[in-house]
Scaffold this active site. Structure first.
Site, short mmCIF file in Angstrom:
data_model
loop_
_atom_site.label_atom_id
_atom_site.label_comp_id
_atom_site.label_asym_id
_atom_site.label_seq_id
_atom_site.Cartn_x
_atom_site.Cartn_y
_atom_site.Cartn_z
N LEU A 96 0.83 -1.21 0.00
CA LEU A 96 0.00 0.00 0.00
C LEU A 96 0.86 1.25 0.00
O LEU A 96 0.62 2.19 -0.77
CB LEU A 96 -0.92 -0.01 1.22
CG LEU A 96 -1.70 1.29 1.49
CD1 LEU A 96 -2.65 1.59 0.34
CD2 LEU A 96 -2.46 1.21 2.81
N TYR A 97 1.87 1.29 0.86
CA TYR A 97 2.70 2.48 0.97
C TYR A 97 3.47 2.75 -0.33
O TYR A 97 3.67 3.90 -0.71
CB TYR A 97 3.65 2.37 2.16
CG TYR A 97 2.93 2.20 3.48
CD1 TYR A 97 1.74 2.88 3.73
CD2 TYR A 97 3.41 1.36 4.47
CE1 TYR A 97 1.06 2.72 4.93
CE2 TYR A 97 2.75 1.19 5.68
CZ TYR A 97 1.57 1.87 5.90
OH TYR A 97 0.90 1.72 7.09
N ARG A 98 3.91 1.69 -1.01
CA ARG A 98 4.57 1.89 -2.30
C ARG A 98 3.62 2.55 -3.30
O ARG A 98 3.99 3.49 -4.00
CB ARG A 98 5.04 0.55 -2.88
CG ARG A 98 6.33 0.03 -2.30
CD ARG A 98 6.95 -1.03 -3.20
NE ARG A 98 7.96 -1.77 -2.48
CZ ARG A 98 7.81 -2.99 -2.01
NH1 ARG A 98 6.66 -3.64 -2.19
NH2 ARG A 98 8.77 -3.59 -1.35
#
Length: 352
Positions: free
Chosen positions: A149-151
């Site tokens: 998700l953070y990527r």
């Protein structure tokens, strides 16, 4: 799914046990090693007692299925002080200037895979952006759902392999909540990429592809290509190629863009990759990467032309290249996946 905010009073009135259940279920699965619900309850209540606390909860059918929260990071906080001590001076000064600390994001296992984590993330940061220019967090250094998700959401690597104490390693990540200004972009550094930039390059590629190719190719196709082209092994192989320039742009130690340009003939270069995170675009960083990359390559080789391929539907990229003097040579269609053709243009820049 509708989300709503919550505060300490609601935790004390009965919400806390439901958040603890979601937390325990979410972090008792691999790659996590289990949790201490009582310790987390104490931490959450202490955080919720602060004046800058922001919390969101997701409910489905009257059942709590996810939550996220954070607050303003300041000296004296356990997480803040340890991260500040472990970051280089300029990185700490820039990224820990009263940032929003995204402390926790958890989704019950049975509700995962439907975009709820992304929804919690996006809405919480939208609220945080009213008072903060940057956000920071730590996440387990593993291929977790959270890291994926953070990527996709444009988080930058501030520090890999970070340890708070003996035990697992974490990544410290940062994210701009407001677009960079041209004045700020002018202070960004451009340097040769190294093997320590592998995870940062992955993150930039995932975030820019997610934004650029939304609607141009199926998400599943995007993921397949990114996992193949931007695996750690593929990036390391690209970094190890000869007769090339591979540059990274960074703000205060946090990579935000990269370029790869390589020699493909006696006098011909190929611009293979140039990507800038969405919050860093339209501020001159792409221009600087391109000009510096070309200058470095020409200093080593008698380059007389540069060619590249760009998607026919990617208008902003075509405008960028045409601004720099590239002219269109022709059009072709490539097959990314069965039944999913992609029209592309070939461009060429003649050098004097």
């Amino acid at each position: 799914m509708p989300l709503r905010t919550f505060a300490r009073q609601e935790l004390m009135e009965g919400l806390l046990p439901f958040l603890l259940q979601v937390y325990t279920e979410a972090f008792s699965q691999p790659p996590y090693r289990g949790v201490d619900p009582a310790a987390f309850a104490d931490i959450l209540l202490r955080h919720a007692d602060g004046p800058t606390f922001l919390g969101l909860v997701a409910e489905e059918g009257g059942q709590v299925v996810g939550f996220a929260y954070g607050y303003t990071g300041e000296p004296g906080g356990w997480w803040y002080d340890r991260v500040r001590a472990g970051l280089p001076g300029e990185t700490a000064q820039t990224w820990l200037d009263r940032p929003f600390e995204l402390a926790e994001l958890a989704v019950a296992p049975h509700a995962q895979g439907r975009g709820l984590g992304a929804q919690l993330h996006d809405q919480l940061l939208a609220l945080a952006s009213r008072r903060h220019r940057r956000a920071v967090l730590s996440t387990l250094e593993a291929e977790s759902r959270a890291m994926h998700l953070y990527r996709r959401r444009g988080w930058q690597v501030l520090a890999p392999r970070f340890r708070f104490m003996p035990g697992p390693t974490y990544r410290i990540l940062g994210r701009r909540l407001a677009p960079i200004t041209p004045a700020e972009a002018a202070r960004c550094q451009i340097r040769p990429a190294t093997f320590t930039d592998v995870e940062a390059i992955r993150a930039i590629a995932w975030a820019t592809w997610t934004e650029t190719y939304r609607g141009l190719m199926a998400p599943k196709t995007q993921a397949t290509i990114l996992e193949r082209w931007y695996s750690p092994e593929a990036i390391e192989a690209a970094l190890g190629q000869g007769d090339q320039v591979f540059l990274v742009a960074e703000e205060a130690g946090a990579p935000c863009g990269f370029l790869q340009m390589r020699l493909v003939g006696p006098a011909m270069a190929e611009l293979s990759r140039i990507y800038i995170l969405p919050t860093y675009q339209r501020a001159g960083l792409g221009d600087r990467l391109f000009h510096q990359g070309l200058e470095l390559l020409r200093a080593r080789h008698r380059v007389r032309a540069v060619e590249l391929t760009v998607e026919a539907a990617n208008g902003p990229a075509q405008a960028f290249y045409e601004k720099h003097g590239f002219r269109k040579l022709g059009q072709a269609t490539v097959s990314l996946a069965p039944g999913e053709p992609l029209a592309t243009f070939r461009y060429r820049l003649e050098l004097t």
